[in-house]
Design an enzyme around this catalytic site. Structure first.
Site, PDB file in Angstrom:
ATOM      1  N   HIS A 153      16.892 -36.228  -7.870  1.00  0.00           N
ATOM      2  CA  HIS A 153      16.078 -36.635  -6.726  1.00  0.00           C
ATOM      3  C   HIS A 153      14.640 -36.144  -6.848  1.00  0.00           C
ATOM      4  O   HIS A 153      13.974 -35.934  -5.844  1.00  0.00           O
ATOM      5  CB  HIS A 153      16.718 -36.120  -5.434  1.00  0.00           C
ATOM      6  CG  HIS A 153      18.108 -36.637  -5.240  1.00  0.00           C
ATOM      7  ND1 HIS A 153      18.365 -37.939  -4.895  1.00  0.00           N
ATOM      8  CD2 HIS A 153      19.312 -36.047  -5.415  1.00  0.00           C
ATOM      9  CE1 HIS A 153      19.678 -38.122  -4.833  1.00  0.00           C
ATOM     10  NE2 HIS A 153      20.277 -36.989  -5.153  1.00  0.00           N
ATOM     11  N   CYS A 182       0.835  -1.194   0.000  1.00  0.00           N
ATOM     12  CA  CYS A 182       0.000   0.000   0.000  1.00  0.00           C
ATOM     13  C   CYS A 182       0.872   1.247   0.000  1.00  0.00           C
ATOM     14  O   CYS A 182       1.876   1.317   0.702  1.00  0.00           O
ATOM     15  CB  CYS A 182      -0.954   0.096   1.189  1.00  0.00           C
ATOM     16  SG  CYS A 182      -2.052  -1.295   1.348  1.00  0.00           S
ATOM     17  N   LYS A 233       6.143  -4.362  -4.303  1.00  0.00           N
ATOM     18  CA  LYS A 233       7.596  -4.228  -4.207  1.00  0.00           C
ATOM     19  C   LYS A 233       8.065  -4.157  -2.760  1.00  0.00           C
ATOM     20  O   LYS A 233       9.141  -4.613  -2.410  1.00  0.00           O
ATOM     21  CB  LYS A 233       8.034  -2.959  -4.943  1.00  0.00           C
ATOM     22  CG  LYS A 233       9.521  -2.785  -4.935  1.00  0.00           C
ATOM     23  CD  LYS A 233      10.056  -2.533  -6.299  1.00  0.00           C
ATOM     24  CE  LYS A 233      11.547  -2.717  -6.371  1.00  0.00           C
ATOM     25  NZ  LYS A 233      11.923  -4.095  -6.670  1.00  0.00           N
ATOM     26  N   ARG A 293       4.030  -0.213  -4.742  1.00  0.00           N
ATOM     27  CA  ARG A 293       3.751  -0.766  -3.419  1.00  0.00           C
ATOM     28  C   ARG A 293       2.434  -1.543  -3.378  1.00  0.00           C
ATOM     29  O   ARG A 293       2.128  -2.205  -2.389  1.00  0.00           O
ATOM     30  CB  ARG A 293       3.688   0.358  -2.393  1.00  0.00           C
ATOM     31  CG  ARG A 293       4.948   1.178  -2.319  1.00  0.00           C
ATOM     32  CD  ARG A 293       4.773   2.289  -1.325  1.00  0.00           C
ATOM     33  NE  ARG A 293       4.576   1.768   0.006  1.00  0.00           N
ATOM     34  CZ  ARG A 293       5.556   1.440   0.834  1.00  0.00           C
ATOM     35  NH1 ARG A 293       6.792   1.600   0.469  1.00  0.00           N
ATOM     36  NH2 ARG A 293       5.295   0.964   2.024  1.00  0.00           N
ATOM     37  N   TRP A 308      -2.770  -2.708  -1.688  1.00  0.00           N
ATOM     38  CA  TRP A 308      -2.452  -4.126  -1.873  1.00  0.00           C
ATOM     39  C   TRP A 308      -3.255  -4.842  -0.808  1.00  0.00           C
ATOM     40  O   TRP A 308      -2.966  -4.716   0.385  1.00  0.00           O
ATOM     41  CB  TRP A 308      -0.957  -4.358  -1.684  1.00  0.00           C
ATOM     42  CG  TRP A 308      -0.510  -5.740  -2.007  1.00  0.00           C
ATOM     43  CD1 TRP A 308      -0.083  -6.216  -3.206  1.00  0.00           C
ATOM     44  CD2 TRP A 308      -0.403  -6.844  -1.097  1.00  0.00           C
ATOM     45  NE1 TRP A 308       0.261  -7.544  -3.102  1.00  0.00           N
ATOM     46  CE2 TRP A 308       0.069  -7.953  -1.823  1.00  0.00           C
ATOM     47  CE3 TRP A 308      -0.685  -7.017   0.258  1.00  0.00           C
ATOM     48  CZ2 TRP A 308       0.288  -9.213  -1.246  1.00  0.00           C
ATOM     49  CZ3 TRP A 308      -0.479  -8.261   0.834  1.00  0.00           C
ATOM     50  CH2 TRP A 308       0.008  -9.336   0.081  1.00  0.00           C
ATOM     51  N   GLU A 361       7.552 -14.748 -11.348  1.00  0.00           N
ATOM     52  CA  GLU A 361       6.858 -13.570 -10.820  1.00  0.00           C
ATOM     53  C   GLU A 361       6.329 -12.643 -11.910  1.00  0.00           C
ATOM     54  O   GLU A 361       5.308 -12.001 -11.713  1.00  0.00           O
ATOM     55  CB  GLU A 361       7.696 -12.813  -9.779  1.00  0.00           C
ATOM     56  CG  GLU A 361       8.949 -12.151 -10.263  1.00  0.00           C
ATOM     57  CD  GLU A 361       9.759 -11.503  -9.123  1.00  0.00           C
ATOM     58  OE1 GLU A 361       9.215 -11.231  -8.047  1.00  0.00           O
ATOM     59  OE2 GLU A 361      10.964 -11.264  -9.348  1.00  0.00           O
ATOM     60  N   LYS A 374      12.452 -14.884 -11.133  1.00  0.00           N
ATOM     61  CA  LYS A 374      12.154 -13.808 -12.092  1.00  0.00           C
ATOM     62  C   LYS A 374      11.085 -14.268 -13.068  1.00  0.00           C
ATOM     63  O   LYS A 374      10.148 -13.549 -13.359  1.00  0.00           O
ATOM     64  CB  LYS A 374      13.401 -13.393 -12.897  1.00  0.00           C
ATOM     65  CG  LYS A 374      14.467 -12.612 -12.194  1.00  0.00           C
ATOM     66  CD  LYS A 374      14.097 -11.197 -11.839  1.00  0.00           C
ATOM     67  CE  LYS A 374      13.405 -11.159 -10.519  1.00  0.00           C
ATOM     68  NZ  LYS A 374      14.075 -10.862  -9.335  1.00  0.00           N
ATOM     69  N   ASN A 396      -1.711   2.106   5.822  1.00  0.00           N
ATOM     70  CA  ASN A 396      -0.823   1.067   5.305  1.00  0.00           C
ATOM     71  C   ASN A 396      -0.443   0.202   6.500  1.00  0.00           C
ATOM     72  O   ASN A 396       0.080   0.720   7.479  1.00  0.00           O
ATOM     73  CB  ASN A 396       0.408   1.766   4.696  1.00  0.00           C
ATOM     74  CG  ASN A 396       1.541   0.813   4.366  1.00  0.00           C
ATOM     75  OD1 ASN A 396       2.675   1.224   4.289  1.00  0.00           O
ATOM     76  ND2 ASN A 396       1.244  -0.443   4.167  1.00  0.00           N
ATOM     77  N   GLY A 397      -0.753  -1.096   6.433  1.00  0.00           N
ATOM     78  CA  GLY A 397      -0.421  -1.975   7.563  1.00  0.00           C
ATOM     79  C   GLY A 397      -1.605  -2.854   7.912  1.00  0.00           C
ATOM     80  O   GLY A 397      -2.545  -2.992   7.129  1.00  0.00           O
ATOM     81  N   GLU A 436      17.257 -17.534  -8.550  1.00  0.00           N
ATOM     82  CA  GLU A 436      16.863 -16.170  -8.895  1.00  0.00           C
ATOM     83  C   GLU A 436      16.239 -16.130 -10.301  1.00  0.00           C
ATOM     84  O   GLU A 436      15.244 -15.445 -10.534  1.00  0.00           O
ATOM     85  CB  GLU A 436      18.078 -15.230  -8.783  1.00  0.00           C
ATOM     86  CG  GLU A 436      17.866 -13.796  -9.192  1.00  0.00           C
ATOM     87  CD  GLU A 436      16.789 -13.041  -8.404  1.00  0.00           C
ATOM     88  OE1 GLU A 436      16.283 -13.564  -7.392  1.00  0.00           O
ATOM     89  OE2 GLU A 436      16.434 -11.935  -8.842  1.00  0.00           O
TER      90      GLU A 436
HETATM   91  C1  G6P Z   1       9.137  -8.454  -2.555  1.00  0.00           C
HETATM   92  C2  G6P Z   1       9.717  -7.928  -3.841  1.00  0.00           C
HETATM   93  C3  G6P Z   1      11.013  -8.659  -4.172  1.00  0.00           C
HETATM   94  C4  G6P Z   1      11.989  -8.550  -3.023  1.00  0.00           C
HETATM   95  C5  G6P Z   1      11.369  -9.013  -1.710  1.00  0.00           C
HETATM   96  C6  G6P Z   1      12.241  -8.633  -0.532  1.00  0.00           C
HETATM   97  O1  G6P Z   1       8.713  -9.757  -2.723  1.00  0.00           O
HETATM   98  O2  G6P Z   1       8.777  -8.089  -4.897  1.00  0.00           O
HETATM   99  O3  G6P Z   1      11.584  -8.111  -5.337  1.00  0.00           O
HETATM  100  O4  G6P Z   1      13.113  -9.323  -3.296  1.00  0.00           O
HETATM  101  O5  G6P Z   1      10.106  -8.379  -1.491  1.00  0.00           O
HETATM  102  O6  G6P Z   1      12.245  -7.241  -0.428  1.00  0.00           O
HETATM  103  P1  G6P Z   1      13.430  -6.349   0.095  1.00  0.00           P
HETATM  104  O7  G6P Z   1      12.976  -4.949  -0.177  1.00  0.00           O
HETATM  105  O8  G6P Z   1      13.535  -6.635   1.566  1.00  0.00           O
HETATM  106  O9  G6P Z   1      14.670  -6.709  -0.637  1.00  0.00           O
END
Ligand code: G6P
Length: 612
Positions: free
Chosen positions: A508, A2, A607, A27, A74, A492, A489, A100-101, A485
């Site tokens: 396995h 949010c 994010k 956000r 969100w 997501e 990517k 927010n929260g 990673e």
């Molecule tokens: C969310 C974001 C990711 C990020 C993760 C951790 O899931 O979409 O891109 O890696 O949070 O966030 P931070 O800001 O703590 O790296």
């Protein structure tokens, strides 16, 4: 999660609020709304969907009011729809709130308010909170300010809120506990936002509100108090963000801009810190505690998502170069599993946003047990940056695409510099290894730029795999976290199911999935496990899997076996993740675009995850 933005001043609030929401949309983006102070009442305009949908809906309904609050959501409580969108009005319509929260005890408060005859329109904890403030004000005949303070003392959970009041066109009240909030101090105007991005074009003077602080903002001045209404002296800071950093700069998407910005962001991260010719590596942020790192018996690394993957790479580097045992933990698990942490233990917390709720809580837990916490953070002035004892910023600039790219390589760069510094001070690497690695690290931006030249080739490969439903990513050693990673990517932003595995573990379980429809991405650059990964490629090929291999330049052997190869420049194996991740970022970007996905704002994600 949010984004909140609020304005009081001498300009029409609506355009400022809408632009601010667009900046904060990373956000959360399932619904959005504004509330404007108007003489006839608080004008609340809300819409499910992106901020653009709100703008189109509200543009001819918004007045020139100079006081307003706005929110991009969100969803945590209640489905994303018009009714659950913020702002929420109190039952009598006299107060409007953005939040927010999460209010954890909202059920019991709601039940109490129900018994008193209040009804609620939405399913949110936020509507309960604003009606609670109204009820406390009316029942105890309190001022608006005292009602906010009293109700917050009864609330459990996390919040950043701004409340406005129909009876006062000159005031807004903001408070924070566990969710970020910045106040911008303009000339006769004030801004409040979840981060500084909506503020930067108006003023560089800001106050980062701390937990359990309340800001009472009037047109003619402001006060900060604690929850007992004792005045506090705020610390005013200067913002160091340029407006251009918040725009797309000619790229179609923020994610693409951020991928292509990596040669520069990695160089920025090393600027003033690393000079290979002079054998200089200075990390101001770890100076005071450098000895503690050198003498550490173990290091625990905490993070979430991509930051956790950076931590895994760091585990390999720190163990390899510094001979210190490292554990990498999901912050969300660490904080709830009674971890063994002793006085003086070393923690490294990694976070792009500096606001991830689980990481922040894990840091507080570690600190309460006497640990020393280093932060590896991108967002300057963020909660995690402030909660840690020392640390090093990434200096990667704001990352706006939800999928993390330049922050990951920035994290790897900082963590590598820490490992080199500690290894050198500890004597676990020789003078000449140290010197060579400094040169190698310094040449990474150039090699990343070369890796970006694979973009055309990756577009061709993406076209062939865009309709896949599953995908496996395999790597060994330093390239195993890169496989994780790469898979993250892809899933997501393209919504293709993808899994990362250590290549040898494939036997396995995942090998059962392999058939002629299964793309398998190998990160198979020439390193100490090169021969082993060739055997793994053969195992996939003999089961008719489609192999896409990230390889070192001129690797004819893998080229003969794989369906597609993508060549990247070589470096020391500890630094290869900085290079080998680049084609994986591009692959996920292009596949997602070809599938018509919104790469900057993938569904259900945000994010900055400020709820646990
Ligand atoms: C969310 C974001 C990711 C990020 C993760 C951790 O899931 O979409 O891109 O890696 O949070 O966030 P931070 O800001 O703590 O790296």
């Amino acid at each position: 999660m949010c984004g909140i933005v609020a304005y009081i001043g001498n300009k029409p609030a609506f355009p400022i609020l809408i632009n601010g929401l667009k900046r904060l949309e990373y956000r959360g983006y399932d619904s959005a709304g504004v509330a404007l102070y108007e003489n006839s009442g608080l004008n609340v305009l809300k819409k499910e969907g992106k901020v653009a949908a709100l703008e189109a809906f509200a543009v001819d309904k918004a007045s020139d009011s100079t006081l307003g609050i706005a929110h991009t959501r969100w969803a945590t409580h209640g489905a994303p729809n018009d009714v659950n969108a913020h702002p929420h009005l109190s039952a009598d319509g006299s107060l409007a709130i953005i939040h927010n929260g999460i209010i954890e005890n909202y059920h019991s408060i709601k039940a109490e308010l129900h018994d008193k005859g209040y009804a609620f329109e939405s399913d949110t904890d936020t509507e309960v909170l604003v009606t609670f403030i109204q009820d406390i004000r009316d029942t105890h005949n309190l001022s608006f300010e005292d009602a906010v303070i009293t109700s917050l003392s009864k609330v459990i959970g996390a919040y950043a809120i701004v409340v406005i009041n129909q009876d006062n066109p000159d005031q807004m009240i903001a408070a924070r506990k566990g969710s970020p909030m910045v106040i911008g101090l303009g000339d006769g105007e004030y801004f409040i936002a979840s981060d500084a991005t909506p503020i930067v074009e108006f003023t560089k003077d800001v106050i980062y509100l701390n937990d359990e602080e309340i800001a009472i903002i009037q047109r003619d001045g402001y006060r900060i108090t604690n929850t007992s209404n004792v005045p506090l002296i705020p610390s005013i800071q200067k913002l160091d963000i340029q407006l251009e950093a918040l725009e797309k700069g000619g790229y179609e998407h923020f994610m693409l801009k951020e991928i292509f910005g990596q040669p520069e962001s990695i160089a920025d991260c090393m600027r003033g810190r690393l000079n290979a010719r002079e054998r200089k590596l200075t990390l101001g942020g770890i100076r005071e505690y450098a000895n503690k790192l050198v003498n550490a018996e173990k290091i625990t690394i905490l993070g979430c998502g991509t930051s956790w993957h950076a931590g895994l790479v760091a585990e390999y580097i720190l163990e390899d170069i510094c001979r210190i045992p490292v554990e990498v933990e999901y912050a969300s698990e660490f904080r709830y599993r009674n971890p063994v942490i002793k006085e003086g233990d070393i923690i490294i917390a990694i976070s792009q946003s500096g606001e991830t709720a689980d990481t922040l809580a894990a840091i507080e837990l570690a600190k309460s047990k006497g640990a020393i916490v280093f932060g590896v953070v991108n967002a300057v002035g963020s909660s995690i940056a402030r909660a840690t004892h020392e640390g090093a910023y990434l200096h990667a600039g704001p990352e706006i695409g939800v999928a993390s790219t330049k922050a990951f390589t920035g994290q790897l760069t900082v963590l590598t510099m820490i490992a080199l510094k500690v290894g050198y001070l500890k004597g676990t690497i020789t003078e000449s290894q140290y010197g060579d690695l400094l040169y190698e690290l310094e040449s990474i931006p150039k090699k990343v730029a070369q890796a970006l030249e694979t973009d055309k080739r990756i577009q061709e490969i993406s076209a062939k795999f865009k309709d896949a439903t599953n995908c496996l990513y395999l790597g060994r050693g330093y390239n195993f976290p890169v496989a994780l990673e790469g898979a993250l990517k892809l899933k997501e932003i393209s919504y293709i199911h993808a899994e990362g595995y250590p290549a040898a573990e494939m036997k396995h379980g995942p090998i059962a999935l392999i058939d002629e429809n299964m793309p398998v991405v190998f990160i198979a650059t020439r390193d100490s496990s090169y021969e082993k990964i060739i055997s793994n490629i053969q195992e996939v090929k003999s089961r008719k899997g489609k192999v896409i291999a990230i390889v070192s330049q001129h690797d004819e052997e893998i080229e003969r076996m794989a369906d597609f190869t993508i060549e990247v420049p070589s470096s020391h194996e500890a630094l290869m993740p900085l290079i080998s991740v680049i084609p994986l970022q591009l692959l996920s970007y292009h596949i997602a675009i070809m599938r018509g996905c919104n790469v900057d704002q993938p569904r259900n994600l945000a994010k900055s995850v400020t709820v646990e």
